[in-house]
Scaffold this motif. Structure first.
Motif, PDB file in Angstrom:
ATOM      1  N   SER A 113      22.400 -50.536  31.182  1.00 56.10           N
ATOM      2  CA  SER A 113      22.913 -50.800  29.838  1.00 56.10           C
ATOM      3  C   SER A 113      21.853 -50.595  28.746  1.00 56.10           C
ATOM      4  CB  SER A 113      23.457 -52.229  29.787  1.00 56.10           C
ATOM      5  OG  SER A 113      22.425 -53.140  30.129  1.00 56.10           O
ATOM      6  N   LYS A 159      23.079 -54.660  33.373  1.00 58.78           N
ATOM      7  CA  LYS A 159      24.052 -55.678  32.970  1.00 58.78           C
ATOM      8  C   LYS A 159      24.740 -56.223  34.220  1.00 58.78           C
ATOM      9  CE  LYS A 159      26.279 -57.807  29.750  1.00 58.78           C
ATOM     10  NZ  LYS A 159      25.474 -58.835  29.120  1.00 58.78           N
ATOM     11  N   ASP A 187      27.788 -58.891  35.021  1.00 58.18           N
ATOM     12  CA  ASP A 187      28.778 -59.739  34.342  1.00 58.18           C
ATOM     13  C   ASP A 187      29.808 -60.325  35.306  1.00 58.18           C
ATOM     14  OD1 ASP A 187      29.899 -57.250  34.653  1.00 58.18           O
ATOM     15  OD2 ASP A 187      29.675 -56.753  32.522  1.00 58.18           O
ATOM     16  N   GLU A 193      21.570 -60.127  31.288  1.00 53.88           N
ATOM     17  CA  GLU A 193      20.995 -58.833  30.938  1.00 53.88           C
ATOM     18  C   GLU A 193      19.586 -58.818  31.521  1.00 53.88           C
ATOM     19  OE1 GLU A 193      21.197 -56.337  27.080  1.00 53.88           O
ATOM     20  OE2 GLU A 193      19.401 -57.577  26.939  1.00 53.88           O
TER      21      GLU A 193
END
Ligand code: MAN
Length: 482
Positions: free
Chosen positions: A410, A421, A423, A437
């Motif tokens: 990212s 990244k 998530d 991150e």
């Protein structure tokens, strides 16, 4: 006229050179010097007004944007430029000018207190040079390692591609064989079903025969009981002794006529009785002969002491037994083969998933796959498992909290591989799903350097790895200003 023009041009030249020679205005950078012309009124940078040049740096704020006071602390929003010759020029908020604290390494921000600051720009630059040399050395050493990782990453990729091809070829053969095994299995299972059905029917017939024989035995006993005068025939009168056989229980009299109707004759012999009478009375007939209690008790005692009788065996015929065993074997062979095929399919799938992973422009990040890196803080142990997940575990025990699953690189277009990244981690109470991150920097070893949670349930990890080291940087130059 010509002479006048000549003089005017001489004057111009002198003014311009004087202006250039003039000491730079306090707090103004070289690039902005031209905006402060002592020969003209000063116009605020925001264009809001113009003031006499004498009002510049007069310790009174005239411009709303603070631009008339670059060298004093008069404007709350002003900015002071430190030249820092020998080091790096910087801008500081003008509120720090003359506050008794040295902010610029050249001490220029404390011009009212000329003795409190030492110019340590050269010292700083020396340190900076050492730091940069160390950084460069790290980058070089890291880059050597990165090339090794890249080599391994590339060969791993080739290896995985070859393995996929190999397994796919194996899969074709396995599938062909599976079709054959399935046909064989289905054929033998059809035979097995037929044999078992035949066996079931045979057992059914046997059971019916046994039941019939048992019934006839009970019928013969009943005949013998009913034939009270033992003349081998049962008469209507003899039948009437068994009141339970009275078809009309309501009148409480079981007449000879009623009994003869049941016998379908005046009297019947055993054969006729078993064939025609017993089937109609066997469910109502009640024997008057008491059961032999003692014998039965003894028998049941014997039974409880003995081990229980084995369950009735299937008693398959030799041929049926052979078919059942063959079917079982065939099912087992098929199942094993099916398992092997499924294992190979999932192995291919795993390899393909790994092949689709982006391990960086040179495949070096492959080195981080299947690895985890930990960092202890006061409260938690944080974990980064690159290309898999990030997590947080309380140090005093308790369950691991998922802080995000691998998502993507990212770092954006400029430096895609500088960030990762993760998530869709565990959802935060009353908040978003946790996410992380990972900021990546060059280092000589793979190491989780720091962890932060700048906003609730959004984490930032700092991770060093040789995979982020670039080839030797250009020599850095001292940033002197004129
Ligand atoms: C836990 C941890 C923290 C997080 C809170 C949010 O305590 O995961 O990092 O901020 O939950 O409730």
């Amino acid at each position: 006229m010509r002479l006048l023009v000549f003089f005017i041009s001489i004057l111009h030249a002198v003014t311009a050179s004087e202006f250039l020679q003039a000491e730079r205005l306090r707090g103004v950078s070289l690039t902005k010097t031209s905006l402060y012309n002592p020969a003209a009124d000063f116009t605020c940078f925001d264009g809001s007004k113009s003031v006499k040049f004498a009002l510049v740096n007069d310790d009174y704020c005239d411009c709303p944007d603070g631009s008339d006071e670059p060298g004093t602390s008069a404007c709350p929003n002003g900015s002071f430029h430190c030249t820092n010759a020998g080091y790096r020029p910087t801008n500081i908020p003008s509120s720090r000018v003359n506050d008794g604290i040295c902010d610029c390494c050249d001490g220029s921000d404390e011009w009212k207190h000329p003795n409190i600051c030492q110019n340590n720009c050269v010292e700083l630059w020396k340190l900076e040079k050492v730091r940069m040399a160390e950084e460069k050395d790290q980058a070089n050493r890291g880059f050597v390692l990165r090339q090794e990782f890249a080599k391994t990453g590339i060969s791993k990729k080739v290896e995985r591609q070859q393995k996929v091809e190999e397994l796919e070829a194996q899969l074709v053969t396995l599938k062909e064989k599976e079709v054959l095994l399935k046909t064989t299995k289905e054929e033998i299972e059809a035979k097995e079903a037929a044999a078992l059905e035949e066996h079931r029917q045979m057992m059914e017939e046997k059971r019916a025969k046994e039941e019939h024989e048992e019934n006839m035995k009970r019928g013969a006993l009943a005949f013998s009981e009913l034939d009270t005068d033992k003349d081998a025939v049962v008469t209507g009168a003899e039948l009437t002794s068994h009141k339970e056989l009275d078809p009309d229980l309501a009148d409480e009299t079981f007449t000879d006529t009623e009994a003869q109707q049941i016998l379908q004759a005046d009297s019947v012999d055993l054969g006729f009785f078993l064939a025609n009478v017993w089937p109609t009375i066997n469910s109502t007939f009640q024997t008057t002969i008491p059961p032999i209690v003692e014998q039965q008790e003894e028998k049941s005692q014997e039974q409880t002491q003995e081990t229980p009788p084995p369950p009735p065996s299937a008693e398959y015929s030799e041929e049926t037994q052979r078919i059942v065993e063959e079917a079982m074997l065939s099912r087992e062979t098929f199942r094993k083969h099916e398992d092997e095929r499924k294992n190979i399919e999932s192995e291919i799938q795993n390899l393909k998933t790994a092949l689709e992973m982006d391990f960086g422009p040179d495949e070096s990040y492959q080195a981080l796959q299947f690895q985890c890196y930990e960092l202890q803080t006061m409260e938690y142990t944080y974990k980064l498992c690159p290309f898999d997940k990030t997590s947080q575990s309380p140090k005093n025990g308790g369950t691991e909290t998922n802080l995000g699953r691998w998502g993507s690189w990212s770092g954006g277009n400029d430096d895609k591989y500088s960030r990762m990244k993760y998530d869709n981690g565990l959802t935060c109470w009353n908040g978003p799903a946790r996410s992380t991150e990972v900021r990546i920097k060059c280092g000589v070893e793979h190491k989780l350097l720091s962890v932060d949670e700048p906003s609730r349930c959004a984490y930032t990890f700092e991770f060093a790895t040789p995979c982020a080291c670039k080839q030797t940087q250009q020599e850095s130059h001292q940033r002197d200003e004129l």
